[in-house]
Every structure is written in C-alpha cells, then in structure tokens.
Design a protein around this motif. Structure first.
Motif, PDB file in Angstrom:
ATOM      1  N   MET A   1     -40.175  -2.043  29.047  1.00 14.23           N
ATOM      2  CA  MET A   1     -38.914  -2.194  29.214  1.00 14.23           C
ATOM      3  C   MET A   1     -37.673  -2.677  28.321  1.00 14.23           C
ATOM      4  O   MET A   1     -36.911  -2.212  28.282  1.00 14.23           O
ATOM      5  N   LEU A   2     -38.234  -3.294  27.383  1.00 16.34           N
ATOM      6  CA  LEU A   2     -37.354  -3.447  26.054  1.00 16.34           C
ATOM      7  C   LEU A   2     -36.888  -2.290  25.628  1.00 16.34           C
ATOM      8  O   LEU A   2     -35.700  -2.289  24.858  1.00 16.34           O
TER       9      LEU A   2
ATOM     10  N   SER B   1     -33.621  -2.215  29.368  1.00 10.09           N
ATOM     11  CA  SER B   1     -33.722  -2.641  30.801  1.00 10.09           C
ATOM     12  C   SER B   1     -33.029  -3.965  31.017  1.00 10.09           C
ATOM     13  O   SER B   1     -32.702  -4.439  32.071  1.00 10.09           O
ATOM     14  N   PHE B   2     -32.630  -4.738  29.944  1.00  8.76           N
ATOM     15  CA  PHE B   2     -32.031  -5.995  30.111  1.00  8.76           C
ATOM     16  C   PHE B   2     -30.538  -6.019  29.491  1.00  8.76           C
ATOM     17  O   PHE B   2     -30.255  -5.311  28.404  1.00  8.76           O
ATOM     18  N   ASP B   3     -29.776  -6.800  30.023  1.00  5.24           N
ATOM     19  CA  ASP B   3     -28.377  -7.096  29.497  1.00  5.24           C
ATOM     20  C   ASP B   3     -28.308  -7.952  28.199  1.00  5.24           C
ATOM     21  O   ASP B   3     -27.578  -7.761  27.505  1.00  5.24           O
TER      22      ASP B   3
ATOM     23  N   GLY C   1     -24.905 -12.436  37.120  1.00  7.07           N
ATOM     24  CA  GLY C   1     -25.478 -11.055  37.672  1.00  7.07           C
ATOM     25  C   GLY C   1     -26.234 -10.351  36.751  1.00  7.07           C
ATOM     26  O   GLY C   1     -26.648  -9.168  36.921  1.00  7.07           O
ATOM     27  N   MET C   2     -26.435 -10.768  35.410  1.00  5.60           N
ATOM     28  CA  MET C   2     -26.887 -10.050  34.399  1.00  5.60           C
ATOM     29  C   MET C   2     -28.557 -10.192  34.293  1.00  5.60           C
ATOM     30  O   MET C   2     -28.933 -11.172  34.868  1.00  5.60           O
ATOM     31  N   LYS C   3     -29.032  -8.885  33.999  1.00  7.23           N
ATOM     32  CA  LYS C   3     -30.772  -9.154  33.724  1.00  7.23           C
ATOM     33  C   LYS C   3     -30.862  -9.615  32.445  1.00  7.23           C
ATOM     34  O   LYS C   3     -30.710  -9.117  31.390  1.00  7.23           O
TER      35      LYS C   3
ATOM     36  N   VAL D   1     -30.221 -13.034  36.554  1.00  3.83           N
ATOM     37  CA  VAL D   1     -31.623 -12.911  36.834  1.00  3.83           C
ATOM     38  C   VAL D   1     -32.569 -12.621  35.861  1.00  3.83           C
ATOM     39  O   VAL D   1     -32.281 -11.872  34.801  1.00  3.83           O
ATOM     40  N   TYR D   2     -33.465 -13.627  35.484  1.00  2.89           N
ATOM     41  CA  TYR D   2     -34.379 -13.451  34.252  1.00  2.89           C
ATOM     42  C   TYR D   2     -35.855 -13.112  34.751  1.00  2.89           C
ATOM     43  O   TYR D   2     -36.543 -13.484  35.701  1.00  2.89           O
TER      44      TYR D   2
END
Length: 270
Positions: A53-54, A58-60, A136-138, A161-162
């Motif tokens: 995912m990293l 996939s993350f903000d 709203g960020m992941k 969202v964490y």
C-alpha cells in the motif's frame, strides 16, 4: 554520604540492566530488575500488505513514530523486491515524523519529512501537524509498542481516516513480574521506578487497571515513589497517565537520568 544512599530503584527495562544497576550503585542506591517492557514477536502478518500500500501511494499522509519501525518496513520491502518502489513513493509523500532516530533512518533513505516534532514527543508532533488539515484524508500511522492515544484521538477529531501499521506486535511482560512490581509500589517498598520506554508505562498502568488499583498507583507516585524517566518522550507517557511528578534529564541519556534522580533527592533533602 552518597546521594542515593538508602534508596531502592526498580529498573523496568530489559537491556543493560547490569550497567544501569552499577550507575545507581555508584550513587549509593540499590537497583532491582523488574522488566516491564514486554517482548517483540515476529513481524505482523499484514506488514507485506501495508508495504504494498505504501509503494502504491495509497495514503495522503504517512506518520512514522520510530526508527526501528521505518527500518523494519524497509527491510520487508527489500525481501519483497520492492525497496526502490517504496523509497520512490515515500519521497513523493507527505510524511510526518516523531523522534530523531526516526528522522535519521529516513535520512539514510534520502527521504525528507514535511513535518517534524519540535521536542521528540507525540505532543510535539501534534503541535507541528496542527498547521495542516487532514480532514477526509487517508493516513498511514506507523506505531511500535505505544498505542499513541493522543495522536489517534487527534486524527479522529480532525476527521482523518487512519490505518495502523505495526512492524512488530508485542506480548506483555510476565504477570508475576508485574504483580511483584505493582505490590512493591503500593506497599511503599520502592523509592523510585525508572522508566526507559513508553511501553513500560503503558504496561504498568494497564496492569494496574486490570487489578483495579490505578488510583492507588497514582497516589503512590504523588506521595512516595518517584517516577524517573529516561527522557521527555517517556515522561510525556507518564503525564498522560496522570502522573504529575516526573524526574527526567534534558538530554535523553540513562546516566543523566540517574544523576537527575540523585540531584532531586539532594535538593528535596529526602
């Protein structure tokens, strides 16, 4: 008379116990080992999925809290033949970092964080993060041994969202050791308890809550037993548990902490 003469100090770490005991003894005190650290298990089975995912951006935001966590993630990426992809992804990401060891590990990978704590603590990281909107960020939240309740609450309050990334999982320390440690504190048999990491703090207070003695434990730390911390990060964990009197050195060093404890007893003439 030596400054820690007649003082009994419990060491909660599991490393360099003989060396730390010698430091206490050199000041005239007596040290006893009460390992409250817990132990590491193998890498979390989800870690490869998280590495993927990293690498896929996939993350903000990505929040790293320990150097060993960064190193373990990188080593896992190496095993997956995804290390170059991981570094490339992290170099483009919004990254927040707590701790100089974490920052140094990222520096070795040529990764510069957007946000850095101002004092090595979670609270310091939150002060710097507060300038950004994560609504709203992941967020990828790398933890290691410390549940970081303040950080997670802040993310929830800011509607982020964490996803927790746990490079290692932990097992708690032996119950008989924790039971002995807790009873010694409650019975006034310890003059000081030396905390060298945040998991030791969490483990002790979690055990006290299980035994319905949390308030008694807090009273003991306020009236008799002195909480000694290796530095401000571990001290912050004690403050979060409601302990007000915490002794710690400006520079995080075990020897400096022992000297600071000796100075405290001298100044207080206890």
């Amino acid at each position: 008379m030596k400054k820690l003469a007649g003082k009994k100090v419990a060491l909660l770490g599991s490393r360099k116990i003989e060396d730390i005991s010698k430091l206490v003894e050199n000041q005239g005190g007596a040290a006893v080992s009460r390992p409250a650290q817990g132990t590491l298990l193998l890498k979390d089975e989800k870690l490869q999925d998280h590495v993927e995912m990293l690498t896929e951006c996939s993350f903000d935001w990505i929040i790293f809290t320990t150097g060993i966590g960064v190193e373990t993630i990188y080593q896992t990426a190496l095993e997956m033949n995804r290390s170059d992809a991981l570094i490339s992804s992290l170099q483009k990401a919004n990254i927040a970092v707590r701790g100089y060891k974490t920052a140094n590990m990222l520096k070795k990978l040529n990764i510069i964080p957007a946000v850095r704590d101002d004092d090595g603590s979670m609270a310091g990281l939150l002060r710097e993060l507060s300038a950004y909107s994560l609504k709203g960020m992941k967020v990828a939240l790398q933890l290691h041994g410390d549940p970081a309740p303040l950080l997670k609450q802040w993310l929830e309050d800011n509607q982020a969202v964490y996803e927790e990334i746990l490079p290692y999982t932990h097992i708690p320390p032996e119950e008989k050791v924790m039971s002995l440690l807790l009873s010694e504190i409650l019975d006034g048999k310890l003059d000081s308890v030396f905390f060298t990491s945040t998991p030791q703090v969490r483990n002790l207070f979690s055990f006290a809550r299980q035994k319905n003695t949390e308030e008694q434990l807090k009273t003991c730390f306020s009236e008799k037993t002195v909480a000694l911390s290796v530095g401000k990060v571990t001290a912050q964990a004690l403050y979060e548990e409601g302990i007000i009197r915490v002794i710690f050195p400006e520079v995080e060093r075990i020897g400096s902490a022992v000297i600071e404890l000796a100075r405290y007893y001298t100044e207080e003439d206890i």
